[in-house]
Design an enzyme around this catalytic site. Structure first.
Site, PDB file in Angstrom:
ATOM      1  N   TYR A   1      -2.241  -0.756  10.121  1.00 47.61           N
ATOM      2  CA  TYR A   1      -2.317  -1.016   8.682  1.00 47.61           C
ATOM      3  C   TYR A   1      -1.046  -0.527   7.986  1.00 47.61           C
ATOM      4  O   TYR A   1      -0.430  -1.256   7.198  1.00 47.61           O
ATOM      5  CB  TYR A   1      -3.548  -0.338   8.089  1.00 47.61           C
TER       6      TYR A   1
ATOM      7  N   SER B   1       0.839  -1.195   0.000  1.00 52.38           N
ATOM      8  CA  SER B   1       0.000   0.000   0.000  1.00 52.38           C
ATOM      9  C   SER B   1       0.874   1.244   0.000  1.00 52.38           C
ATOM     10  O   SER B   1       2.005   1.231   0.499  1.00 52.38           O
ATOM     11  CB  SER B   1      -0.896   0.014   1.248  1.00 52.38           C
TER      12      SER B   1
END
Length: 234
Positions: free
Chosen positions: A140, A126
């Site tokens: 995350y 990501s």
């Protein structure tokens, strides 16, 4: 790579489903994993990654050529919740997003070493690995940064044996998960931070994943590829 055997995690929706579609357009045998379709495996269970690998290996006649790690969760964990709850959420995200992927990478590398054959790993990380994320998503961002570092380590460690590793770092992508997040962060204001003027389509990320899985030249091993509309450039 004709008749390539591929294990893809998180294939039931969003980016994973788009990757599955892109790969099926080529001559491959694909085993998908997911909560809605494919081979089921709950990555919060420490036994699940190894069980999934064994099932995929049996289904694919004892040979896997490419591993694509896409499964992941994106759960808000505000800093002011109870401490034990915050830690539990951190550990759940790390197990699903990073530890399960690490286990599958290890199993794949060991498989290729034992067989004396090359192989490819594609890890879907990501933009958050480099830019960070919201205050409710420490876990995350950390899990995706770990995935990038792991990918580079694998690439450096095993390139000489033909074992290649790539990471892809999408920004916001128009999946159900991303749609909710974009709306929760103000929609138009968030989009104004993306020079392209829109979030990525899952098919765009899938095309990069397909390239890495099947066509990227070996000298690209260790590459981290951004798909974020220039919202973060390195």
């Amino acid at each position: 790579m004709s008749d390539t055997h591929i294990l893809l995690t998180g294939s039931s929706r969003g980016i994973g489903a788009a990757i599955a579609t892109a790969l099926k357009e080529r001559s491959v045998r694909l085993i998908g994993h997911g909560t809605r379709s494919g081979v089921p495996a709950d990555f919060t269970d420490p036994a699940a990654p190894q069980a999934l690998w064994r099932t995929a290996l049996d289904t694919l006649d004892g040979r896997i050529d490419v591993l694509v790690n896409n499964a992941g969760i994106f759960e808000a964990t505000p800093l002011d919740i109870e401490h034990d709850d915050w830690v539990a959420s951190w550990e759940r995200t790390m197990r699903v997003n990073l530890t399960a992927s690490a286990e599958l990478c290890r199993l794949a590398v060991r498989h290729w070493q034992a067989e004396g054959r090359p192989g490819r790993i594609v890890n879907i990380a990501s933009r958050a690995a480099y830019r960070g994320d919201s205050p409710a998503h420490w876990h995350y961002a950390a899990s995706k940064a770990g995935m990038v570092a792991m990918t580079k380590t694998i690439a450096r460690g095993y390139a000489g044996r033909g074992i290649l590793a790539f990471a892809i770092c999408p920004g916001f992508t128009m999946t159900g998960m991303a749609e909710d997040y974009v709306e929760s962060r103000g929609g138009p204001k968030l989009l104004a931070d993306i020079p392209l003027g829109r979030v990525a389509d899952p098919a765009e990320v899938a095309e990069v994943a397909r390239f890495c899985a099947l066509d990227a030249p070996p000298s690209m091993t260790g590459a981290v590829l951004d798909v974020n509309g220039a919202s973060y450039v390195r």
